[in-house]
Every structure is written in structure tokens, then in C-alpha cells.
Design a protein around this motif. Structure first.
Motif, mmCIF file in Angstrom:
data_model
loop_
_atom_site.group_PDB
_atom_site.id
_atom_site.type_symbol
_atom_site.label_atom_id
_atom_site.label_comp_id
_atom_site.label_asym_id
_atom_site.label_seq_id
_atom_site.Cartn_x
_atom_site.Cartn_y
_atom_site.Cartn_z
ATOM 1 N N LEU A 153 0.971 -1.153 0.018
ATOM 2 C CA LEU A 153 0.402 0.231 -0.317
ATOM 3 C C LEU A 153 0.857 1.206 -0.350
ATOM 4 O O LEU A 153 1.865 1.359 1.331
ATOM 5 N N TYR A 154 0.767 2.251 -1.260
ATOM 6 C CA TYR A 154 1.469 3.156 -0.788
ATOM 7 C C TYR A 154 0.512 4.797 -0.163
ATOM 8 O O TYR A 154 -0.407 4.967 -1.332
ATOM 9 N N LEU A 155 0.832 5.708 0.717
ATOM 10 C CA LEU A 155 0.336 6.086 0.756
ATOM 11 C C LEU A 155 1.256 7.491 -0.020
ATOM 12 O O LEU A 155 2.240 8.231 0.328
ATOM 13 N N PHE A 156 0.081 8.609 -0.367
ATOM 14 C CA PHE A 156 1.063 9.689 -0.572
ATOM 15 C C PHE A 156 -0.052 11.356 -0.180
ATOM 16 O O PHE A 156 -1.397 10.904 -0.999
ATOM 17 N N ASP A 157 0.884 12.724 0.017
ATOM 18 C CA ASP A 157 0.789 12.925 0.144
ATOM 19 C C ASP A 157 1.056 14.309 -0.297
ATOM 20 O O ASP A 157 1.274 14.764 -0.666
ATOM 21 N N GLU A 158 0.359 14.707 -1.624
ATOM 22 C CA GLU A 158 0.744 15.328 -2.359
ATOM 23 C C GLU A 158 1.884 15.334 -2.914
ATOM 24 O O GLU A 158 2.982 15.988 -2.997
ATOM 25 N N PRO A 159 2.254 13.522 -3.216
ATOM 26 C CA PRO A 159 3.355 13.265 -4.303
ATOM 27 C C PRO A 159 3.957 14.023 -5.246
ATOM 28 O O PRO A 159 5.048 14.256 -5.949
ATOM 29 N N PHE A 160 3.484 15.328 -5.920
ATOM 30 C CA PHE A 160 3.972 15.607 -7.228
ATOM 31 C C PHE A 160 4.366 16.612 -6.913
ATOM 32 O O PHE A 160 4.758 17.514 -7.615
ATOM 33 N N VAL A 166 9.164 16.240 -16.537
ATOM 34 C CA VAL A 166 9.407 14.552 -17.018
ATOM 35 C C VAL A 166 8.950 14.076 -16.018
ATOM 36 O O VAL A 166 8.734 12.733 -16.505
ATOM 37 N N THR A 167 9.793 14.790 -15.478
ATOM 38 C CA THR A 167 9.720 13.029 -13.548
ATOM 39 C C THR A 167 7.960 12.412 -13.493
ATOM 40 O O THR A 167 7.661 12.027 -12.788
ATOM 41 N N SER A 168 7.399 13.749 -13.136
ATOM 42 C CA SER A 168 5.423 14.018 -12.635
ATOM 43 C C SER A 168 5.002 12.331 -14.015
ATOM 44 O O SER A 168 4.830 11.535 -13.853
ATOM 45 N N HIS A 169 5.600 12.483 -15.368
ATOM 46 C CA HIS A 169 5.107 11.873 -16.468
ATOM 47 C C HIS A 169 5.730 10.623 -16.044
ATOM 48 O O HIS A 169 4.399 9.293 -15.891
ATOM 49 N N GLU A 170 6.466 10.303 -15.593
ATOM 50 C CA GLU A 170 7.771 9.216 -15.529
ATOM 51 C C GLU A 170 7.098 8.480 -14.447
ATOM 52 O O GLU A 170 6.769 6.820 -13.920
ATOM 53 N N PHE A 171 6.405 9.161 -12.962
ATOM 54 C CA PHE A 171 5.844 9.214 -11.542
ATOM 55 C C PHE A 171 4.787 8.169 -11.825
ATOM 56 O O PHE A 171 4.452 7.282 -11.284
ATOM 57 N N LYS A 172 4.085 8.654 -12.799
ATOM 58 C CA LYS A 172 2.711 8.318 -13.307
ATOM 59 C C LYS A 172 2.322 7.057 -12.936
ATOM 60 O O LYS A 172 1.668 6.280 -13.175
ATOM 61 N N THR A 189 -4.366 14.969 -3.100
ATOM 62 C CA THR A 189 -4.515 15.914 -4.265
ATOM 63 C C THR A 189 -5.149 16.893 -3.940
ATOM 64 O O THR A 189 -6.610 17.404 -4.109
ATOM 65 N N HIS A 190 -4.554 17.898 -4.619
ATOM 66 C CA HIS A 190 -5.346 19.541 -4.683
ATOM 67 C C HIS A 190 -5.268 19.902 -6.320
ATOM 68 O O HIS A 190 -5.982 20.325 -7.044
ATOM 69 N N VAL A 191 -4.696 18.875 -6.849
ATOM 70 C CA VAL A 191 -4.524 18.662 -8.996
ATOM 71 C C VAL A 191 -5.239 17.991 -9.167
ATOM 72 O O VAL A 191 -5.161 16.039 -9.583
ATOM 73 N N LEU A 192 -6.552 18.275 -9.628
ATOM 74 C CA LEU A 192 -8.037 17.877 -9.339
ATOM 75 C C LEU A 192 -7.539 16.342 -11.212
ATOM 76 O O LEU A 192 -8.380 15.668 -11.116
ATOM 77 N N GLU A 193 -7.135 17.967 -11.598
ATOM 78 C CA GLU A 193 -7.174 16.982 -13.630
ATOM 79 C C GLU A 193 -6.488 15.621 -13.604
ATOM 80 O O GLU A 193 -6.421 14.777 -14.554
ATOM 81 N N VAL A 194 -5.183 15.449 -12.822
ATOM 82 C CA VAL A 194 -4.421 14.866 -12.601
ATOM 83 C C VAL A 194 -4.688 13.722 -11.708
ATOM 84 O O VAL A 194 -5.189 12.592 -12.396
ATOM 85 N N ALA A 195 -5.905 13.721 -11.343
ATOM 86 C CA ALA A 195 -6.889 13.095 -10.495
ATOM 87 C C ALA A 195 -7.659 12.285 -11.524
ATOM 88 O O ALA A 195 -7.754 11.030 -10.816
#
Length: 235
Positions: A153-160, A166-172, A189-195
């Protein structure tokens, strides 16, 4: 993979999390969204065993977080919104420390550090002290430290935050791969478009209470996630 039953957490007279229940299944990437102070970080810390809670139960991979804490933590990877690391260590020493804690075989850790270090574009900087890293580099190192031990289980709090495009894309892509291999991801996350593009399920919390949850398709229907969230915030 993650099951929460009637979780309540109080800070004095303030109810930070109010009787919430949710489930995240293996293979799911679940967005946890809400305004500042809604209870997201408190929930994540309770799951990770960092803070105690007043009522309810949390299970991770079948382990009760309260009564089987070490077993639960052994299958959790938690990335806070502002990771604290041992700044005097070199990046590689920090990764080996984490690998030792989780008893990762030497050959396996070396392979993972090289594989994911190169993908996150930090491998060449692991010989430098952490106190020389930028915020973005520290974020990459924190992510890499989770991938070294491959939690269930990965728990991320605003990971991006702090990651370049480039790194964001690879991380996704890495997140998707981990879920395809049977892990689960629960991230705020607050970045709703990515979510909306990345996640297959979503939990919406407001003032400590869950006001919406389900698959992304069930929640959004013919609306954007942003519009759904704003409508729920107004009510």
C-alpha cells in the motif's frame, strides 16, 4: 488492501475525522480530495500508524494497524507532503538505510535503486549529501526510498509537488505499474485534473466527513471531477 471502519480522530474539541469508512482494493489508484483542513493528512497518518485515533479500525493487507502495527507498517510506504530525511547522509546511504529497515536483499535493492533512480533522474546524484538536494530532488529520493521496498500500500500526500514535468510523467507511469502488479495507492491531492486522468476511484472528504466515494466514472458521470468537487463544497 486498505479497509477503514468508522474512523474518528479528535484534536481536543475539534473533530478532525468524523466516523469515516472506505476501502481501497489491490490494483486501485484512489484519489483522496478535499479542502485544506478537511482531514486528509490526519487520515493518512492514522493509516500509516504515525498518530493514534479515537474510534474505529484500520486494516492494511489484513493487518490491524492498532494491534498489529509492525506487520501493517511492513507493507506500507508513506510519502508525507514534506518528507523529513537525514540530511547529513548521502542519498545512497539513506536508501540503504531504508532497505535495511525493510530487510531488502542486497542484490534486489541495488537493481531497484538503479532502475528507478534512472527513471526518476536522480541516480547520478545519489553520491551527494541530501543537504545539497533541491526540494524536487528530495521528493525524488523519498519516492525512490518507497520503491526500494515495494510496499503493498502506497500512501502519498501531494506527491507531485516539486517534481518537474518529465519526472511527474514517469512517476505516474510507475504508479500505474505498481498497481498492475497488485499494489494499491491512496493519495491526497489538490490537482484534480491529474487525479481524474490517473485514478480509477475517488474519495471526497469535507470537514472530516466523506461526502462522496466510488469509481471515477460513478462520481464524475457527465461532469469533471473539479465541478463535482466544487458542487459538494457549496452544499
Amino acid at each position: 488492501m486498505l479497509k477503514i471502519n468508522n474512523l474518528t480522530k479528535n484534536y481536543g474539541q475539534k473533530i478532525a475525522v468524523n466516523d469515516i469508512s472506505l476501502e481501497v482494493l489491490p490494483g486501485q489508484i484512489t484519489a483522496f480530495i478535499g479542502h485544506n483542513g478537511a482531514g486528509k493528512t490526519t487520515t493518512l497518518k492514522a493509516i500509516a500508524g504515525i498518530i493514534d485515533f479515537d474510534k474505529g479500525e484500520i486494516f492494511v493487507n489484513g493487518y490491524n494497524v492498532r494491534t498489529e502495527g509492525l506487520k501493517a507498517k511492513s507493507v506500507i510506504g508513506y510519502l508525507p507532503d514534506n518528507p523529513d530525511m537525514y540530511d547529513a547522509l548521502k542519498g545512497i546511504d539513506y536508501l540503504n538505510f531504508i532497505a535495511d529497515v525493510f530487510k531488502v536483499d542486497k542484490q534486489i535493492r541495488e537493481q531497484r535503486i538503479k532502475q528507478y533512480g534512472e527513471r526518476l533522474k536522480i541516480y547520478g546524484d545519489l553520491g551527494a549529501p541530501i543537504n545539497t538536494y533541491s526540494h524536487g530532488m528530495k521528493q525524488k529520493l523519498a519516492i525512490l526510498s518507497l520503491l526500494v521496498h515495494k510496499p503493498k500500500l502506497y500512501l502519498f500526500d501531494e506527491p507531485f509537488v516539486g517534481l518537474d514535468p518529465v519526472t511527474s510523467h514517469e512517476f505516474k507511469e510507475i504508479m500505474k505499474e505498481e498497481c498492475q502488479n497488485g499494489s494499491a495507492i491512496f493519495y491526497s491531492t489538490h490537482v484534480l485534473e491529474v487525479a481524474e486522468k490517473l485514478c480509477n476511484s475517488v474519495v471526497i472528504i469535507k470537514d472530516g466527513k466523506i461526502v462522496g466515494q466510488g469509481t471515477m466514472e460513478e462520481i464524475t458521470k457527465d461532469k469533471s471531477l473539479e465541478n463535482v468537487f466544487l458542487e459538494l463544497e457549496k452544499n
